[in-house]
Design an enzyme around this catalytic site. Structure first.
Site, PDB file in Angstrom:
ATOM      1  N   LYS A 195     -12.199  11.053 -36.763  1.00 19.00           N
ATOM      2  CA  LYS A 195     -13.087   9.921 -36.477  1.00 19.00           C
ATOM      3  C   LYS A 195     -13.313   9.150 -37.767  1.00 19.00           C
ATOM      4  O   LYS A 195     -13.855   9.678 -38.735  1.00 19.00           O
ATOM      5  CB  LYS A 195     -14.423  10.416 -35.907  1.00 19.00           C
ATOM      6  CG  LYS A 195     -15.389   9.277 -35.665  1.00 19.00           C
ATOM      7  CD  LYS A 195     -16.648   9.715 -34.956  1.00 19.00           C
ATOM      8  CE  LYS A 195     -17.596   8.543 -34.803  1.00 19.00           C
ATOM      9  NZ  LYS A 195     -18.825   8.908 -34.101  1.00 19.00           N
ATOM     10  N   ARG A 205     -22.990   0.137 -31.291  1.00 20.84           N
ATOM     11  CA  ARG A 205     -24.289   0.419 -31.904  1.00 20.84           C
ATOM     12  C   ARG A 205     -25.388  -0.392 -31.243  1.00 20.84           C
ATOM     13  O   ARG A 205     -26.540   0.022 -31.241  1.00 20.84           O
ATOM     14  CB  ARG A 205     -24.211   0.234 -33.414  1.00 20.84           C
ATOM     15  CG  ARG A 205     -23.300   1.329 -33.988  1.00 20.84           C
ATOM     16  CD  ARG A 205     -23.152   1.317 -35.469  1.00 20.84           C
ATOM     17  NE  ARG A 205     -22.173   2.356 -35.861  1.00 20.84           N
ATOM     18  CZ  ARG A 205     -21.600   2.436 -37.042  1.00 20.84           C
ATOM     19  NH1 ARG A 205     -21.908   1.559 -37.975  1.00 20.84           N
ATOM     20  NH2 ARG A 205     -20.745   3.402 -37.299  1.00 20.84           N
ATOM     21  N   ARG A 217     -21.856   5.296 -42.719  1.00 22.09           N
ATOM     22  CA  ARG A 217     -21.445   6.645 -42.327  1.00 22.09           C
ATOM     23  C   ARG A 217     -20.264   7.181 -43.138  1.00 22.09           C
ATOM     24  O   ARG A 217     -19.599   8.113 -42.740  1.00 22.09           O
ATOM     25  CB  ARG A 217     -21.081   6.648 -40.839  1.00 22.09           C
ATOM     26  CG  ARG A 217     -22.178   6.154 -39.904  1.00 22.09           C
ATOM     27  CD  ARG A 217     -22.022   6.793 -38.539  1.00 22.09           C
ATOM     28  NE  ARG A 217     -22.669   6.094 -37.449  1.00 22.09           N
ATOM     29  CZ  ARG A 217     -23.988   5.979 -37.268  1.00 22.09           C
ATOM     30  NH1 ARG A 217     -24.824   6.494 -38.158  1.00 22.09           N
ATOM     31  NH2 ARG A 217     -24.466   5.360 -36.216  1.00 22.09           N
ATOM     32  N   GLU A 233      -8.212  17.641 -40.591  1.00 26.54           N
ATOM     33  CA  GLU A 233      -9.396  17.736 -39.734  1.00 26.54           C
ATOM     34  C   GLU A 233      -9.033  18.394 -38.395  1.00 26.54           C
ATOM     35  O   GLU A 233      -9.756  19.235 -37.878  1.00 26.54           O
ATOM     36  CB  GLU A 233      -9.975  16.335 -39.460  1.00 26.54           C
ATOM     37  CG  GLU A 233     -10.734  15.715 -40.625  1.00 26.54           C
ATOM     38  CD  GLU A 233     -12.160  16.267 -40.753  1.00 26.54           C
ATOM     39  OE1 GLU A 233     -12.510  17.208 -40.025  1.00 26.54           O
ATOM     40  OE2 GLU A 233     -12.909  15.741 -41.597  1.00 26.54           O
ATOM     41  N   LYS A 248     -10.052   8.530 -33.181  1.00 25.55           N
ATOM     42  CA  LYS A 248     -10.962   7.426 -32.885  1.00 25.55           C
ATOM     43  C   LYS A 248     -11.176   6.579 -34.119  1.00 25.55           C
ATOM     44  O   LYS A 248     -11.444   7.139 -35.180  1.00 25.55           O
ATOM     45  CB  LYS A 248     -12.300   8.019 -32.428  1.00 25.55           C
ATOM     46  CG  LYS A 248     -13.372   6.992 -32.175  1.00 25.55           C
ATOM     47  CD  LYS A 248     -14.665   7.673 -31.882  1.00 25.55           C
ATOM     48  CE  LYS A 248     -15.742   6.608 -31.797  1.00 25.55           C
ATOM     49  NZ  LYS A 248     -17.048   7.160 -31.754  1.00 25.55           N
TER      50      LYS A 248
HETATM   51  C1  PBG Z   1     -21.880   8.456 -32.271  1.00 26.56           C
HETATM   52  C2  PBG Z   1     -20.752   7.677 -31.725  1.00 26.56           C
HETATM   53  C3  PBG Z   1     -20.303   6.390 -32.084  1.00 26.56           C
HETATM   54  C4  PBG Z   1     -19.282   6.061 -31.171  1.00 26.56           C
HETATM   55  C5  PBG Z   1     -19.132   7.154 -30.331  1.00 26.56           C
HETATM   56  N1  PBG Z   1     -20.031   8.136 -30.706  1.00 26.56           N
HETATM   57  C6  PBG Z   1     -20.790   5.433 -33.080  1.00 26.56           C
HETATM   58  C7  PBG Z   1     -20.728   5.736 -34.514  1.00 26.56           C
HETATM   59  O1  PBG Z   1     -20.207   6.762 -34.953  1.00 26.56           O
HETATM   60  O2  PBG Z   1     -21.263   4.915 -35.246  1.00 26.56           O
HETATM   61  C8  PBG Z   1     -18.527   4.763 -31.116  1.00 26.56           C
HETATM   62  C9  PBG Z   1     -17.950   4.405 -29.790  1.00 26.56           C
HETATM   63  C10 PBG Z   1     -17.511   2.993 -29.622  1.00 26.56           C
HETATM   64  O3  PBG Z   1     -17.524   2.162 -30.554  1.00 26.56           O
HETATM   65  O4  PBG Z   1     -17.128   2.642 -28.483  1.00 26.56           O
HETATM   66  N2  PBG Z   1     -21.725   9.013 -33.504  1.00 26.56           N
END
Ligand code: PBG
Length: 325
Positions: A195, A205, A217, A233, A248
C-alpha cells in the site's frame, strides 16, 4: 512466416472470434465493492468527490448490497464513519460500532454475501492517522493491539474476512494470532501488503472523513518509488499468515501487480482506488471520455496485470455492463 501468409487481423474479424481468443476475463465474481456506512436510519449522504458513491446508514446499506448481489457481485468491503472520534479510535473496536452493526445486518439479510471489513484506525481517530500517536509519531506496537481488538470485534459480528490497511509492521501475525486465539481460525486475512503513500486516495478521505490532521502517511505507507520493497512486504505478510495479498492503488502500479502475481501462489487483489474512479467520472461528466469504456478498460488492465480480485467503486455498474457486452 510473415505477411502476407500471416495476417493478425484474421482473428479480429468478428466479435465471436475476438471473444474466442481473448486472453483475459472480467467477471462479477472477481469484483468487491467498497461501502461506507454511517449512523442513522434512511441516511444517504452523497460524496461530492466520488459521484455515484454515498455514505449509507445500515438499512440502506443492506438494500445496496441486495442490489449488488442481484447482479452477481459476491463481496463487499466495509468502511465506517463513526458518530464520535477520539485519540485511540475507540469506536473502531466497540462491539456496537457502526461497522459491527453493518456486518450483523448484512450477514442476517444476505448469508451468501462475503463481508470483508477494512481494519484501520484512521476513520476513528480525531487526528486521522492510522494508529495511535506517541511523541508526535504513529506508534507501531501500541497500534497492533488496537487493530487486533478491531479485527476480533468484526469477526464476532460475523465478518468472514478482515483487511488491515494500516501498514503497521507485524499486523498480519498479530491479527492471525488474535483471531485464532478466539476461535476464528476460519476468518481470512486480506492484507493491504503493498500500500503506497498515494495522492490517488484524495477523494476517499472525503468519503471516509479520514484526512490526517497533521503530517502525512509516509512514515507507514510505502514510498511510490519502490518496487522491490513491495515484494518484501508481500513476503512478510505471507510469512505472518496472510491469505490474500493486495496492491494499492492499482492503475499506476500495474507493474507491481504483475511482479507480485509472478512471485506468489496466493490470490492477489488490487484496489482501484477513489482517485482512479473520480478522474474518470470527472472527465466523463465533461464529455471528454466514455465512462463505461474507460472503466472496463481500466478493470481489464488490472486483470491483465495479474489481479484475481479487484476492489472497485464500479463493481455494480461493471457487473451490469458485462452482462450486456
Ligand atoms: C484507510 C484506507 C484508505 C483507503 C483505503 N483504506 C485511505 C488512506 O490510507 O489514506 C483508500 C481507498 C481509496 O482511495 O479508494 N487507511
Amino acid at each position: 512466416m510473415t505477411f502476407p501468409t500471416t495476417r493478425m487481423r484474421r482473428l479480429r474479424a468478428s466479435a465471436g472470434l475476438r471473444d474466442m481468443v481473448a486472453e483475459t476475463s472480467l467477471e462479477a465474481r472477481q469484483l468487491m465493492l467498497p461501502l461506507f456506512v454511517r449512523p442513522g436510519v434512511g441516511v444517504r449522504r452523497e460524496i461530492g468527490a466520488m459521484p455515484g458513491v454515498a455514505q449509507l446508514s445500515v438499512d440502506l446499506l443492506v438494500e445496496e448490497a441486495r442490489a449488488l448481489a442481484a447482479v452477481g457481485v459476491r463481496s463487499v468491503i466495509l468502511f465506517g464513519i463513526p458518530s464520535r472520534k477520539d485519540a485511540v479510535g475507540s469506536e473502531g473496536y466497540a462491539e456496537d460500532g457502526i461497522v459491527q452493526q453493518a456486518v450483523r445486518a448484512l450477514r442476517a439479510a444476505l448469508p451468501e454475501l462475503i463481508v470483508c471489513t477494512d481494519v484501520c484506525l484512521c476513520e476513528y481517530t480525531d487526528h486521522g492517522h492510522c494508529g495511535v500517536i506517541c511523541r508526535g509519531d504513529v506508534d507501531n506496537d501500541a497500534t497492533l493491539e488496537l487493530l487486533a481488538r478491531m479485527a476480533l470485534s468484526h469477526a464476532r459480528a460475523g465478518a468472514q474476512m478482515v483487511a488491515p490497511s494500516d501498514m503497521m509492521d507485524g499486523r498480519i501475525g498479530t491479527l492471525r494470532r488474535a483471531l485464532d486465539g478466539d476461535g476464528f481460525d476460519q476468518v481470512s486475512i486480506m492484507a493491504y501488503s503493498a500500500k503506497y503513500a498515494s495522492a490517488f486516495y484524495g477523494p476517499f478521505r472525503e468519503a471516509a472523513e479520514s484526512p490526517p490532521q497533521f503530517g502525512d502517511r509516509r512514515s507507514y505507507q510505502m514510498d511510490i518509488r519502490n518496487a522491490r520493497e513491495a515484494l518484501r512486504e508481500v513476503e512478510l505478510d505471507l510469512a505472518e499468515g496472510a491469505d490474500i495479498v493486495m496492491v494499492k492503488p492499482a492503475l499506476a502500479y500495474l507493474d507491481i501487480i504483475r511482479q507480485v502475481r509472478d512471485a506468489v501462489n496466493v490470490p492477489v487483489a488490487a484496489y482501484n482506488v477513489s482517485g482512479e474512479y473520480s478522474m474518470v467520472k470527472a472527465a466523463a461528466a465533461q464529455g471528454w471520455i466514455d465512462e463505461k469504456r474507460v472503466a472496463l478498460e481500466t478493470l481489464y488492465a488490472i486483470r491483465r496485470a495479474g489481479a484475481d480480485i479487484i476492489l472497485t467503486y464500479w463493481a455494480r455498474e461493471a457487473a451490469l455492463w458485462l452482462r450486456n457486452i
